[in-house]
Motif scaffolding. Structure first.
Motif: not given
Length: 485
Positions: A400-406
């Protein structure tokens, strides 16, 4: 002379009040006491004492009876009484089935051949929820005996709210390596109703997410299911939390060491004859079901397939009959002993299709997979852009986490990081019918909150390929224990 009040006559306000528990038969007190003890024990087991509010209801049901629960018994209408008797019995039965299925035991039918020959299509299993500890349901308001859809009316069998967080009660044991385990399908959180095999994520990988989501006439409505409403699967637990799992040439390795294969493990083989066709008795001797008897020569592209596999053609370019058969080692030895068999080839791993995570490593196949580290509760993993695809679904979907690559940096819950500490244990589940099993090699890890229970024994086994007096009931499998190998 004025009338004097009669002091011997008491006003209504002065009349003694009758105790609501006065005159209650001892038998009703006994029933109340037993029901209350069971409820208190259940509340302690649940570690949720709000259920003790039901004691108020028990007081009225067993003792005071202010609410006329059995009003229908006094009706002069015989038809109404009979109808209410059935309603009363059905309601009691549904409540009992709900509690038993949720916290104690459940029946499960083997629908596919992924665990053959350890478990067979048509086996009915008695599954214990107590073995690994029963889960408190995520969706408590649901209809018993329906996993996610009510038959006939084709609507959801559960109400989405409230949804309770994951909590597992104390059981008699924990999942061990080589246990056969019933669990909810991890990739079943999102489902295209018209095409459920392959799963939604594989469909999106092959067709594109926008294509799948927009074309409802082909793929159907896209629905989302809570953990306890996903399809039930049954596989063998091969990889434990913290293990490094790998498959090399169909041999499983755990932390670099060979793992003993299940006795009844099957692999697919291509078997060429000298021109004869295999008969019913041959298939029965090899214990190959009707659905698994596949003659490659019937395939439109059989020439290309057999040439790729390295089979030798006849002088005119044609091929003798070649069968694709799932075989145990024992059955393979039998085939090798047939004097009419000329060539035997194992099925290549690339025939198994995509592996988890989709698109990650083109060299990984069903027969050569990994190595892959299995997440363990409270273990911290160093994340890189290279290993992130393996754990992305775990971090995002299961925990239940948000995950992103920036800018080539990893962000979890909007914070830059190169580490992640797992909240749950995870497992690798495989079918014993290794080349005919959609398992962890296809869709990844099984989280601990998806574990349903442990099959204890086969209470009924029906062979759909046989008739009534020709082995339809597999008597030799009745009450056969489902143990660890």
């Amino acid at each position: 002379m004025e009338n004097q009040p009669n002091n011997n006559i008491k006003s209504k306000q002065e009349l003694p009040k009758k105790c609501p528990f006065h005159g209650i038969p001892i038998s009703r007190w006994i029933r109340f006491g037993l029901a209350s003890l069971i409820l208190v024990g259940f509340a302690i087991w649940l570690n949720n004492y709000t259920v003790l509010l039901l004691l108020i209801l028990f007081v009225d049901i067993y003792l005071t009876r202010y609410i006329p629960w059995g009003f229908w018994r006094k009706s002069k209408n015989k038809t109404f009484r009979k109808t209410m008797e059935w309603v009363d019995a059905i309601l009691y039965a549904l409540v009992a089935v709900y509690l038993i299925n949720t916290f104690f035991f459940q029946n499960y039918k083997i629908p596919s051949s992924s665990l053959e020959k350890s478990l067979l299509v048509g086996d009915y299993l008695f599954v214990s929820k107590l073995s690994f500890g029963p889960r408190v349901p995520n969706t408590p308001l649901s209809f018993p005996l329906a996993q996610h859809t009510l038959p006939i009316i084709n609507t959801k069998s559960y109400i989405e709210k409230p949804q309770w967080p994951y909590h597992r009660l104390k059981g008699t044991g924990t999942v061990q390596r080589n246990d056969i385990v019933v669990f909810n399908f991890p990739a079943g959180d999102t489902v295209a109703l018209k095409i459920q095999n392959p799963d939604y994520y594989t469909l999106c990988y092959r067709e594109g997410r926008e294509v799948v989501n927009r074309n409802k006439d082909i793929f159907g409505e896209i629905v989302f299911r809570p953990v306890d409403r996903r399809e039930n699967y049954v596989k063998r637990c091969i990889g434990m939390p913290g293990d490094t799992f790998q498959v090399i040439n169909n041999q499983v390795y755990i932390d670099g060491k060979k793992l003993k294969n299940p006795e009844n493990m099957q692999l697919n083989y291509y078997v060429m004859t000298n021109g004869v066709r295999l008969g019913e008795q041959n298939f029965r001797d090899l214990d190959v079901s009707v659905d698994d008897r596949y003659l490659i020569n019937d395939d439109a592209n059989y020439n290309q397939i057999l040439s790729y596999l390295g089979f030798t053609p006849n002088a005119d370019g044609s091929f003798n009959p070649v069968y694709r058969l799932p075989l145990t080692q024992k059955a393979l030895n039998k085939v090798k002993g047939y004097n009419f068999i000329t060539q035997i080839k194992g099925e290549p791993g690339e025939f198994g299709g995509e592996t988890y995570p989709l698109g990650y490593n083109e060299n990984w196949t069903r027969s050569d997979y990994g190595p892959i580290w299995i997440p363990k509760r409270d273990a911290t993993l160093n994340l890189t852009l290279e290993n992130l695809p393996i754990y992305e679904r775990v971090i995002r979907n299961y925990e239940g986490n948000s995950l992103a690559i920036k800018n080539d940096k990893i962000y979890i819950n909007d914070k830059e990081t190169n580490q992640y500490t797992f909240k749950m244990d995870y497992y690798i589940m495989l079918g014993d019918n290794r080349d005919n099993s959609a398992d962890s090699r296809s869709w990844g890890f099984v989280p601990e909150d998806h574990i349903v229970g442990k099959p204890l024994f086969v209470w009924l086994s029906l062979d759909k390929d046989r008739k009534w007096f020709d082995g339809w009931i597999r008597f030799n499998r009745l009450f056969k224990s489902v143990g660890r190998e």
